[in-house]
Scaffold this motif. Structure first.
Motif, PDB file in Angstrom:
ATOM      1  N   CYS A 185     -13.991 -11.994  -7.680  1.00  0.00           N
ATOM      2  CA  CYS A 185     -15.283 -11.721  -7.040  1.00  0.00           C
ATOM      3  C   CYS A 185     -15.514 -10.224  -6.870  1.00  0.00           C
ATOM      4  N   GLU A 208     -10.458 -13.803  -4.957  1.00  0.00           N
ATOM      5  CA  GLU A 208     -10.961 -12.587  -4.318  1.00  0.00           C
ATOM      6  C   GLU A 208     -11.067 -11.453  -5.334  1.00  0.00           C
ATOM      7  N   SER A 219     -21.562 -16.190   2.088  1.00  0.00           N
ATOM      8  CA  SER A 219     -20.406 -16.816   2.716  1.00  0.00           C
ATOM      9  C   SER A 219     -20.002 -18.025   1.877  1.00  0.00           C
ATOM     10  N   VAL A 257     -13.606 -21.293   0.379  1.00  0.00           N
ATOM     11  CA  VAL A 257     -12.743 -21.394  -0.792  1.00  0.00           C
ATOM     12  C   VAL A 257     -11.468 -22.116  -0.389  1.00  0.00           C
ATOM     13  N   ARG A 262     -12.030 -11.944   4.409  1.00  0.00           N
ATOM     14  CA  ARG A 262     -11.499 -13.305   4.362  1.00  0.00           C
ATOM     15  C   ARG A 262     -11.137 -13.755   5.778  1.00  0.00           C
ATOM     16  N   GLU A 263     -11.585 -14.961   6.122  1.00  0.00           N
ATOM     17  CA  GLU A 263     -11.329 -15.525   7.439  1.00  0.00           C
ATOM     18  C   GLU A 263     -10.771 -16.923   7.283  1.00  0.00           C
ATOM     19  N   ILE A 317     -15.025  -7.768   0.579  1.00  0.00           N
ATOM     20  CA  ILE A 317     -14.864  -9.189   0.888  1.00  0.00           C
ATOM     21  C   ILE A 317     -14.001  -9.279   2.136  1.00  0.00           C
ATOM     22  N   ILE A 329     -18.718 -12.198   1.345  1.00  0.00           N
ATOM     23  CA  ILE A 329     -18.863 -11.218   0.268  1.00  0.00           C
ATOM     24  C   ILE A 329     -20.099 -10.381   0.569  1.00  0.00           C
ATOM     25  N   LEU A 380      -6.289 -18.156  -4.196  1.00  0.00           N
ATOM     26  CA  LEU A 380      -7.303 -17.548  -3.338  1.00  0.00           C
ATOM     27  C   LEU A 380      -7.319 -16.035  -3.553  1.00  0.00           C
ATOM     28  N   ASP A 381      -6.137 -15.450  -3.695  1.00  0.00           N
ATOM     29  CA  ASP A 381      -6.060 -14.019  -4.003  1.00  0.00           C
ATOM     30  C   ASP A 381      -6.717 -13.709  -5.341  1.00  0.00           C
ATOM     31  N   GLU A 437     -10.222 -20.833   3.287  1.00  0.00           N
ATOM     32  CA  GLU A 437     -10.677 -19.567   3.836  1.00  0.00           C
ATOM     33  C   GLU A 437     -12.153 -19.393   3.550  1.00  0.00           C
ATOM     34  N   PHE A 468     -14.788 -16.684   2.511  1.00  0.00           N
ATOM     35  CA  PHE A 468     -14.965 -15.359   1.941  1.00  0.00           C
ATOM     36  C   PHE A 468     -16.373 -14.902   2.302  1.00  0.00           C
TER      37      PHE A 468
END
Length: 77
Positions: free
Chosen positions: A60, A57, A43, A46, A74-75, A72, A8, A53-54, A4, A6
Motif C-alpha cells: 500500500c 502495508e 480505513s 486487514v 496500523r491499529e 499508514i 491510509i 499484514l506487513d 488490524e 490500516f
C-alpha cells in the motif's frame, strides 16, 4: 491470524485505489474490507498472518501509480 485496521493517508482520490487494494490483498492471501473512504484517508480492516499484514502495508505504501500514500497507521482491530 491477526486483524488490524490500516488507516491510509495521502492523496487517495483515484477511483482505482479501492480495487487495487482488494486485488493485491487477494493476490497475497489476506482479507481486506473497507470501512471508511475519503479523498485523503481510507480505513481498511486487514486480516491474515502477521508477515502478510506487513507485506500488505508495504504494498500500500508503494501503491498504484495514481495515488500518493503519505503514511499508514496500523491499529489492532
Amino acid at each position: 491470524m491477526l486483524s488490524e485496521v490500516f488507516v491510509i493517508e495521502g492523496v487517495l482520490s483515484a477511483p482505482t485505489f479501492e480495487g487495487w487494494v482488494r486485488s493485491h490483498a487477494d493476490r497475497i492471501g489476506v482479507a481486506a474490507r473497507f470501512r471508511e473512504s475519503g479523498a485523503d484517508s481510507v480505513s481498511v480492516l486487514v486480516e491474515g498472518p502477521p508477515a502478510l499484514l506487513d507485506a500488505m502495508e508495504m504494498a500500500c505504501l508503494l501503491g498504484p501509480i495514481d495515488v500518493w500514500v503519505e503514511r499508514i497507521v496500523r491499529e489492532a482491530a
